[in-house]
Motif scaffolding. Structure first.
Motif, short mmCIF file in Angstrom:
data_model
loop_
_atom_site.label_atom_id
_atom_site.label_comp_id
_atom_site.label_asym_id
_atom_site.label_seq_id
_atom_site.Cartn_x
_atom_site.Cartn_y
_atom_site.Cartn_z
N ALA A 161 0.82 -1.22 0.00
CA ALA A 161 0.00 0.00 0.00
C ALA A 161 0.85 1.27 0.00
CB ALA A 161 -0.94 -0.01 1.20
N GLU A 162 1.99 1.23 0.67
CA GLU A 162 2.88 2.39 0.69
C GLU A 162 3.39 2.74 -0.70
OE1 GLU A 162 5.85 1.37 3.59
OE2 GLU A 162 4.48 1.74 5.26
N ALA B 118 7.20 8.07 -5.71
CA ALA B 118 7.44 9.08 -6.74
C ALA B 118 7.40 8.47 -8.14
CB ALA B 118 8.79 9.76 -6.50
N SER B 119 7.45 7.15 -8.21
CA SER B 119 7.43 6.45 -9.48
C SER B 119 6.00 6.23 -9.95
CB SER B 119 8.12 5.08 -9.32
OG SER B 119 7.76 4.21 -10.36
N PRO B 120 5.65 6.73 -11.13
CA PRO B 120 4.30 6.47 -11.65
C PRO B 120 4.01 4.97 -11.82
CG PRO B 120 5.33 8.24 -12.89
CD PRO B 120 6.39 7.66 -11.98
N LEU B 121 5.02 4.19 -12.18
CA LEU B 121 4.83 2.75 -12.34
C LEU B 121 4.48 2.12 -11.01
CD1 LEU B 121 4.97 0.07 -13.89
CD2 LEU B 121 7.45 0.06 -13.43
N VAL B 122 5.25 2.37 -9.97
CA VAL B 122 5.00 1.78 -8.65
C VAL B 122 3.65 2.25 -8.13
CG1 VAL B 122 5.78 1.67 -6.24
CG2 VAL B 122 7.44 1.46 -8.10
N THR B 123 3.35 3.53 -8.29
CA THR B 123 2.06 4.07 -7.84
C THR B 123 0.90 3.36 -8.52
OG1 THR B 123 3.07 6.23 -7.42
CG2 THR B 123 0.68 6.18 -7.67
N GLU C 260 15.45 3.65 -16.56
CA GLU C 260 16.20 3.09 -15.44
C GLU C 260 15.60 3.46 -14.09
OE1 GLU C 260 20.72 3.59 -14.06
OE2 GLU C 260 20.48 3.15 -16.19
N GLY C 261 15.11 4.69 -13.97
CA GLY C 261 14.51 5.13 -12.71
C GLY C 261 13.25 4.37 -12.36
N GLU C 262 12.37 4.16 -13.34
CA GLU C 262 11.13 3.42 -13.11
C GLU C 262 11.44 1.97 -12.76
OE1 GLU C 262 7.79 4.40 -13.00
OE2 GLU C 262 8.73 6.37 -13.01
N ALA C 263 12.33 1.36 -13.51
CA ALA C 263 12.71 -0.03 -13.25
C ALA C 263 13.33 -0.16 -11.86
CB ALA C 263 13.67 -0.53 -14.32
N GLY C 264 14.22 0.74 -11.53
CA GLY C 264 14.88 0.70 -10.23
C GLY C 264 13.90 0.88 -9.08
#
Length: 167
Positions: A54-55, A60-65, A116-120
């Motif tokens: 949930a966190e 800050a990542s649109p993918l993770v969000t 790279e940022g999104e993947a990381g």
């Protein structure tokens, strides 16, 4: 105006999106199953894992969000008191191997389709989920006193996940 699925906006097919959305809960289950701890500890691990998932909605990542938002919508929001059903794989070792293989597939997919940022961010989030699960409840000891915060089998799964994801 049509509603374009977030998976399409982010450049993923339905099957790719299914892999990315399903993996966090699978990581939670594999991390919890790495050590047979009993019902109370498993519930604590599930709660910690769901909270870590949930966190991800605040990332800050649109993918993770997006992944976290969809997954919480599917399995429940810990902020409203919802809990995951406890899943106990029949063969925890085989399940962990399967999760690690799917994590490798996700890492390759993200390397090909994401920055790279999104993947990381996604990979680090998965390792964070595993870390929160394995540290949620000490194993062994008597009445929760003593015992190991993280057992060897839990540490092994977490470390193997981090290695597969290069995190």
């Amino acid at each position: 105006m049509t509603d374009v699925p977030v998976s399409t906006e982010l450049g993923f097919t339905d099957s790719e999106w299914g892999l990315l959305v399903g993996l966090p809960q699978s990581v939670l289950t594999a991390a919890s199953a790495a050590e047979h701890d009993g019902t109370r500890r498993t519930l604590a691990e599930n709660a910690a894992g769901l909270e870590a998932i949930a966190e991800g909605r605040e990332s800050a990542s649109p993918l993770v969000t997006a992944v976290a938002g969809e997954l919480v919508a599917r399995v429940g929001d810990p902020e409203s008191g919802e809990e995951l059903p406890s899943i106990s794989p029949a063969d925890p070792v085989a399940y962990a191997k399967d999760v690690l293989a799917r994590a490798g597939e996700a890492a390759a997919l993200l390397a090909a389709k994401s920055g790279e940022g999104e993947a990381g961010a996604y990979k680090h989030w998965l390792v964070t989920i595993a870390e929160q699960v394995v540290t949620a409840a000490p194993s062994g000891g008597i009445l929760g006193i003593g015992g190991d915060v993280v057992t060897d089998s839990e540490r092994t799964f977490r470390d193997q996940l981090a290695a597969v994801l290069n995190d």
